[in-house]
Design an enzyme around this catalytic site. Structure first.
Site, mmCIF file in Angstrom:
data_model
loop_
_atom_site.group_PDB
_atom_site.id
_atom_site.type_symbol
_atom_site.label_atom_id
_atom_site.label_comp_id
_atom_site.label_asym_id
_atom_site.label_seq_id
_atom_site.Cartn_x
_atom_site.Cartn_y
_atom_site.Cartn_z
ATOM 1 N N HIS A 136 -85.353 -0.308 -40.976
ATOM 2 C CA HIS A 136 -86.329 0.784 -41.073
ATOM 3 C C HIS A 136 -87.335 0.644 -39.935
ATOM 4 C CE1 HIS A 136 -85.823 2.140 -45.518
ATOM 5 N NE2 HIS A 136 -84.696 1.670 -45.039
ATOM 6 N N TYR A 156 -95.318 5.731 -49.233
ATOM 7 C CA TYR A 156 -96.451 5.218 -50.013
ATOM 8 C C TYR A 156 -97.398 6.391 -50.247
ATOM 9 C CZ TYR A 156 -94.951 0.457 -48.863
ATOM 10 O OH TYR A 156 -94.237 -0.717 -48.746
ATOM 11 N N PRO A 169 -97.290 -6.100 -54.913
ATOM 12 C CA PRO A 169 -96.139 -5.754 -54.069
ATOM 13 C C PRO A 169 -96.398 -4.652 -53.040
ATOM 14 C CG PRO A 169 -95.781 -5.060 -56.347
ATOM 15 C CD PRO A 169 -97.043 -5.843 -56.336
ATOM 16 N N LYS A 174 -94.790 -8.430 -49.393
ATOM 17 C CA LYS A 174 -94.874 -9.732 -48.748
ATOM 18 C C LYS A 174 -94.328 -10.900 -49.575
ATOM 19 C CE LYS A 174 -96.789 -8.566 -44.896
ATOM 20 N NZ LYS A 174 -95.714 -7.988 -44.128
ATOM 21 N N TYR A 208 -97.557 -5.108 -41.587
ATOM 22 C CA TYR A 208 -96.389 -4.747 -42.408
ATOM 23 C C TYR A 208 -95.129 -5.444 -41.921
ATOM 24 C CZ TYR A 208 -93.668 -1.833 -45.557
ATOM 25 O OH TYR A 208 -92.849 -1.412 -46.578
HETATM 26 C C1 LIG Z 1 -90.887 -5.852 -59.404
HETATM 27 C C2 LIG Z 1 -91.154 -6.701 -58.190
HETATM 28 C C3 LIG Z 1 -91.038 -6.126 -56.936
HETATM 29 C C4 LIG Z 1 -91.256 -6.907 -55.791
HETATM 30 N N1 LIG Z 1 -91.141 -6.322 -54.553
HETATM 31 C C5 LIG Z 1 -91.274 -7.096 -53.435
HETATM 32 C C6 LIG Z 1 -91.037 -6.565 -52.123
HETATM 33 O O1 LIG Z 1 -90.753 -5.388 -51.930
HETATM 34 N N2 LIG Z 1 -91.120 -7.416 -51.056
HETATM 35 C C7 LIG Z 1 -91.433 -8.746 -51.215
HETATM 36 O O2 LIG Z 1 -91.462 -9.488 -50.220
HETATM 37 N N3 LIG Z 1 -91.671 -9.261 -52.454
HETATM 38 C C8 LIG Z 1 -91.593 -8.479 -53.562
HETATM 39 N N4 LIG Z 1 -91.765 -9.012 -54.816
HETATM 40 C C9 LIG Z 1 -92.094 -10.416 -54.939
HETATM 41 C C10 LIG Z 1 -90.868 -11.296 -54.820
HETATM 42 O O3 LIG Z 1 -89.837 -10.848 -55.667
HETATM 43 C C11 LIG Z 1 -91.287 -12.730 -55.182
HETATM 44 O O4 LIG Z 1 -92.399 -13.059 -54.374
HETATM 45 C C12 LIG Z 1 -90.145 -13.717 -54.947
HETATM 46 O O5 LIG Z 1 -89.183 -13.601 -55.982
HETATM 47 C C13 LIG Z 1 -90.687 -15.152 -54.952
HETATM 48 O O6 LIG Z 1 -89.616 -16.054 -54.858
HETATM 49 P P1 LIG Z 1 -89.728 -17.502 -55.506
HETATM 50 O O7 LIG Z 1 -88.430 -18.166 -55.202
HETATM 51 O O8 LIG Z 1 -90.987 -18.123 -55.083
HETATM 52 O O9 LIG Z 1 -89.902 -17.268 -57.059
HETATM 53 P P2 LIG Z 1 -88.916 -16.547 -58.153
HETATM 54 O O10 LIG Z 1 -88.092 -15.498 -57.475
HETATM 55 O O11 LIG Z 1 -89.818 -16.163 -59.246
HETATM 56 O O12 LIG Z 1 -87.955 -17.714 -58.577
HETATM 57 C C14 LIG Z 1 -88.359 -18.746 -59.436
HETATM 58 C C15 LIG Z 1 -87.132 -19.278 -60.170
HETATM 59 O O13 LIG Z 1 -87.533 -20.417 -60.945
HETATM 60 C C16 LIG Z 1 -86.929 -20.350 -62.211
HETATM 61 N N5 LIG Z 1 -87.763 -21.124 -63.151
HETATM 62 C C17 LIG Z 1 -88.976 -20.798 -63.650
HETATM 63 N N6 LIG Z 1 -89.436 -21.768 -64.459
HETATM 64 C C18 LIG Z 1 -88.494 -22.727 -64.462
HETATM 65 C C19 LIG Z 1 -88.394 -23.985 -65.112
HETATM 66 N N7 LIG Z 1 -89.367 -24.432 -65.917
HETATM 67 N N8 LIG Z 1 -87.291 -24.731 -64.921
HETATM 68 C C20 LIG Z 1 -86.288 -24.303 -64.094
HETATM 69 N N9 LIG Z 1 -86.328 -23.099 -63.452
HETATM 70 C C21 LIG Z 1 -87.424 -22.327 -63.628
HETATM 71 C C22 LIG Z 1 -86.886 -18.864 -62.524
HETATM 72 O O14 LIG Z 1 -85.886 -18.563 -63.486
HETATM 73 C C23 LIG Z 1 -86.563 -18.271 -61.153
HETATM 74 O O15 LIG Z 1 -85.173 -18.109 -60.936
HETATM 75 C C24 LIG Z 1 -91.592 -8.262 -55.947
HETATM 76 C C25 LIG Z 1 -91.702 -8.839 -57.223
HETATM 77 C C26 LIG Z 1 -91.495 -8.071 -58.329
HETATM 78 C C27 LIG Z 1 -91.632 -8.696 -59.686
#
Ligand SMILES: Cc1cc2nc3c(=O)[nH]c(=O)nc-3n(C[C@H](O)[C@H](O)[C@H](O)COP(=O)(O)OP(=O)(O)OC[C@H]3O[C@@H](n4cnc5c(N)ncnc54)[C@H](O)[C@@H]3O)c2cc1C
Length: 388
Positions: free
Chosen positions: A72, A200, A292, A296, A384
């Site tokens: 994009h 947006y 969101p 980021k 962005y």
């Molecule tokens: C609806 C939504 C839309 C989003 N849109 C965007 C976007 O457009 N762009 C963007 O950059 N970000 C976006 N985000 C944010 C992005 O999805 C998160 O920042 C990203 O998933 C973070 O990754 P992570 O690996 O840190 O955590 P997570 O993806 O939360 O992964 C954590 C993992 O740890 C596991 N876990 C938790 N507790 C335990 C435990 N006690 N023992 C073992 N495993 C455990 C969970 O099951 C999970 O699989 C969005 C988030 C949401 C909710």
């Protein structure tokens, strides 16, 4: 069990970290509470900065992203019945790629399994021990059996609700929080994209976002009460709300389709510092959350673990802890920039229940400045795409 690095959580942060470590000859075990099918089906983020793509490509897991992701070159801001394009590429020389987070997860899981990486799904009762010593361990239950991993390091990649952050020693910790008092009602829709680029929209009824995931699945959001319930929203009511907020003067309408998922997410900003203590490090949502609006969250998770991988490589290759010691400071520079931008985009585009008429007019004037001033549009575009 013994490994060099125990990683809790198989989201983008945990999976990518284990893969980057593997590429550097460092052993890791990933513990995940959900099933493989569940993590591969959780539809969340979709906007990847160029820096995130570079990290995934360099790690050898970017082939499908390059083939199937959509580049994009701009986004649109809609307000006052009109749409205004921010040309990201013209303003910054960079673009973003829309490729769903769960596809990144699938690519990473496939790469880990192909390399015989240790990924333990459906673990429960994860507990951290000895994180302030050089011999930390993680106790857990897997397939009904109690187990323990002895490691050199424990990395908490377990998201906002995980167990790693609460296991950090309390002394010297500081949490920074902002709750916006509203949420996003998100729907996944089977339809063709309504627009080539993300829209947006700021409207008196509240914010709305036209986003996309694939050529056949679209992601639409609208600002809502975080205490509302999806059962209160029939499909007809959702479409009426989206049409009202996205309407504009050129007759464009959002494409309707079968809604197959509805959810509500609260909007908050959160940073927990420091992101390390002894041999325990936090990465991704375990340490920080952004609303969101700035897209980021996943990008920050990726940049955190790229830094951690470099620090761990330096430790194992050269016996130096210098980079690991500097992890919090290095990560927070980027985290706070993303916090700032996500807060700014949120403030610019949402309606606030306590806003005075003066504040509403200033918000409208700021939007006009952003689309009318090349300098302000460039600042938005740079943030962005993650240009600096
Ligand atoms: C609806 C939504 C839309 C989003 N849109 C965007 C976007 O457009 N762009 C963007 O950059 N970000 C976006 N985000 C944010 C992005 O999805 C998160 O920042 C990203 O998933 C973070 O990754 P992570 O690996 O840190 O955590 P997570 O993806 O939360 O992964 C954590 C993992 O740890 C596991 N876990 C938790 N507790 C335990 C435990 N006690 N023992 C073992 N495993 C455990 C969970 O099951 C999970 O699989 C969005 C988030 C949401 C909710």
């Amino acid at each position: 069990m013994r490994t060099q690095v125990a990683i809790i959580g198989a989201g983008p942060a945990g999976l990518l970290l284990s893969h980057l470590l593997h590429l550097n000859g460092i052993e890791a075990i990933v513990l995940e509470s959900r099933t493989q099918a569940e993590i591969e089906a959780t539809i969340r983020a979709g906007v990847l900065e160029q820096g995130t793509m570079d990290i995934l490509n360099n790690a050898g897991v970017g082939a499908r992203m390059q083939a199937e992701g959509a580049l994009h070159h701009g986004i649109e801001l809609a307000f006052g019945g009109q749409r205004h394009r921010i040309d990201l590429t013209e303003l910054t020389g960079k673009a973003i790629t829309v490729y769903p987070q769960h596809e990144v997860i699938k690519d990473l899981v496939a790469a880990r399994l192909a390399a015989q990486g240790q990924l333990l799904f459906e673990v429960s009762g994860v507990q951290l021990h000895g994180v302030d010593t050089t011999t930390p361990s993680v106790a857990f239950v897997h397939r009904g059996e109690a187990a323990r991993i002895e490691a050199d390091f424990v990395i908490g990649c377990d998201g906002y609700h995980g167990v790693a952050r609460p296991a950090m020693p309390g002394q010297g910790r500081q949490d920074f929080k902002r709750d916006y008092g509203f949420g996003w009602f998100g729907v996944l829709v089977e339809s063709a994209p309504s627009s080539d680029e993300l829209i947006y929209a700021r409207h008196e009824r509240g914010f709305a976002l036209v986003s996309t995931r694939t050529p056949t699945v679209q992601r639409l959001y609208f600002q809502c009460d975080p205490a509302d319930h999806v059962d209160n929203w029939s499909d007809d009511r959702i479409w009426a709300e989206l049409h009202a907020r996205l309407e504009n003067d050129d007759g464009w309408r959002v494409n309707e389709g079968r809604i197959f998922q509805k959810n509500i997410i609260g909007m908050r900003s959160f940073v927990s510092t420091p992101m390390q203590s002894g041999r325990l490090f936090l990465a991704g949502d375990a340490a920080h959350i952004v609303p969101p609006t700035g897209a980021k969250g996943m990008n920050l998770a990726v940049s955190d673990v790229a830094l951690l991988a470099q620090g761990l490589e330096q430790f194992y290759r050269r016996g130096s802890e210098e980079r690991l010691q500097g992890y919090t400071a290095a990560a927070l520079k980027r985290v706070w920039r993303a916090e700032y931008f996500s807060w700014w985009m949120t403030s610019l585009l949402h309606t606030f229940a306590d806003a005075t008429p003066f504040q509403r007019e200033v918000q409208r004037a700021e939007l006009e400045c952003v689309v009318g001033s090349r300098a302000m549009a460039t600042a938005l575009a740079e943030n962005y795409v993650g240009a600096f």
